[in-house]
Design an enzyme around this catalytic site. Sequence first.
Site, PDB file in Angstrom:
ATOM      1  N   SER A 144       0.831  -1.196   0.000  1.00 33.56           N
ATOM      2  CA  SER A 144       0.000   0.000   0.000  1.00 33.56           C
ATOM      3  C   SER A 144       0.876   1.261   0.000  1.00 33.56           C
ATOM      4  O   SER A 144       1.658   1.468  -0.919  1.00 33.56           O
ATOM      5  CB  SER A 144      -0.961  -0.037   1.188  1.00 33.56           C
ATOM      6  N   ASP A 358       4.243  23.871  -0.622  1.00 36.09           N
ATOM      7  CA  ASP A 358       5.654  23.711  -1.007  1.00 36.09           C
ATOM      8  C   ASP A 358       6.071  22.241  -1.042  1.00 36.09           C
ATOM      9  O   ASP A 358       7.179  21.886  -0.658  1.00 36.09           O
ATOM     10  CB  ASP A 358       6.563  24.491  -0.057  1.00 36.09           C
ATOM     11  N   HIS A 411      -7.457  -5.368  -0.884  1.00 38.08           N
ATOM     12  CA  HIS A 411      -6.242  -4.589  -0.664  1.00 38.08           C
ATOM     13  C   HIS A 411      -5.264  -5.271   0.293  1.00 38.08           C
ATOM     14  O   HIS A 411      -4.066  -5.010   0.257  1.00 38.08           O
ATOM     15  CB  HIS A 411      -6.637  -3.219  -0.116  1.00 38.08           C
TER      16      HIS A 411
END
Length: 433
Positions: A144, A358, A411
């Site tokens: 993952s 940023d 998953h």
Amino acid sequence: MSVSYRQPGVVLTDRTFTVPLDHDDPAAGTIELYAREAVAGDKADQDLPWLLYLQGGPGFGANRFIGRQAWLGRALEEYRVLLLDQRGTGHSTPANRQTLPLRGGPADQADYLARFRADSIVRDCEAIRPRLTGGAPWTVLGQSFGGFCTVTYLSTHPEGLAAALITGGLPALDAHADDVYRAAYPRVERKVAAHYARYPQDVERARRIAEHLLTHEVVLPNGYRLTAEAFQSLGRMLGSGDGSHRLHFLLEHAFVPTPRGPELSDAFQEEAQALLSYAGHPLYALVHEAIYGQDTRPTAWSAERVRAEFPRFDAADAITRDTPLLFTGESVHPWMFECDPTLRPLRETAELLAARTDWRPLYDPARLAANDVPVAAAVYHDDMYVDTGHALATARAIRGLRTWVTDEFEHDGVRAGGPRVLDRLLALVRDEV
């Protein structure tokens, strides 16, 4: 100092490492990393290649296995394994409501946590690799978010990798968080529909719970404010192999009769708070959307904003229109920092991270296109947590990557089918299949 001890068939060694908080600014100080080395008991004295495991998340420490559970048994047949608690998780200088005030106020905390993304994790790995391998490259298994980190590894330090194995973790290389969630909500809706098809009685049960929460204030025993939105977020369970069944069992004992009328049972509340609380992994809530930040656009509570584009997920509207309640999936929302008592002190810090502009790029498409590290990835068909379309596009962008696309697992396939999954990926990177 390292300490070794035994479990059935395994020798474990606790290891700690000191690394820079900011690898570009040594003056920023240091943090401690913790990792658990595992080696087969009958191979403890052998000179074995290393396999580094990068846990999913972000914000979770490495698995605490007992013996040879899940994929670990297969790995121990030929590797010495390092189970790393990524920075801020587990025993690695934890980041939570208790420790973050040591860094200063919310602005200082946000600056600190901005260094807890995949790029810093990879540089941590490169800092400790020579101390363990003598400089030799190692194999990385990334699950993952650990797979996201592995793609960053391939982008920035491929010389450190002998091979890369990725399970359910191929990220979009250039998508903003908004793109991720626009792809996610329809996927989640499909998972909810599949759950209701399996357990049609849960349609009325879920609606009844949501309606109760819309008309009653419910505070769980740990102080968590259980709202309809919080209840819907339990849909994250549907992304695991047994999640639909566990959700069903949770819903079936939700109410009990009381002198004041039906109320949510203590048993339901106890289980719900364990599933909803971020006490054990607050870093997940703080930096989850930041893992998608790569340019000057803020994430700005992306999952919350994008959810407004899918009005079918509105609980009150579902009750009014007498339609099935839709659960939600793996997403973080600002209301969580009001509902969860362990997140409330961190709300301002979370707001600052959501506004940040940023973010550095995490992936290098040119370097990935020239990749020469053997790479294999398990892509789970219609994975609720990682978009299959995004994953396959990234697979095509990484030179030499071999995929195994399967609908056999959800998953958590590396946990549910660990030995088989790892065996398949190793065969792929070795051109054995």
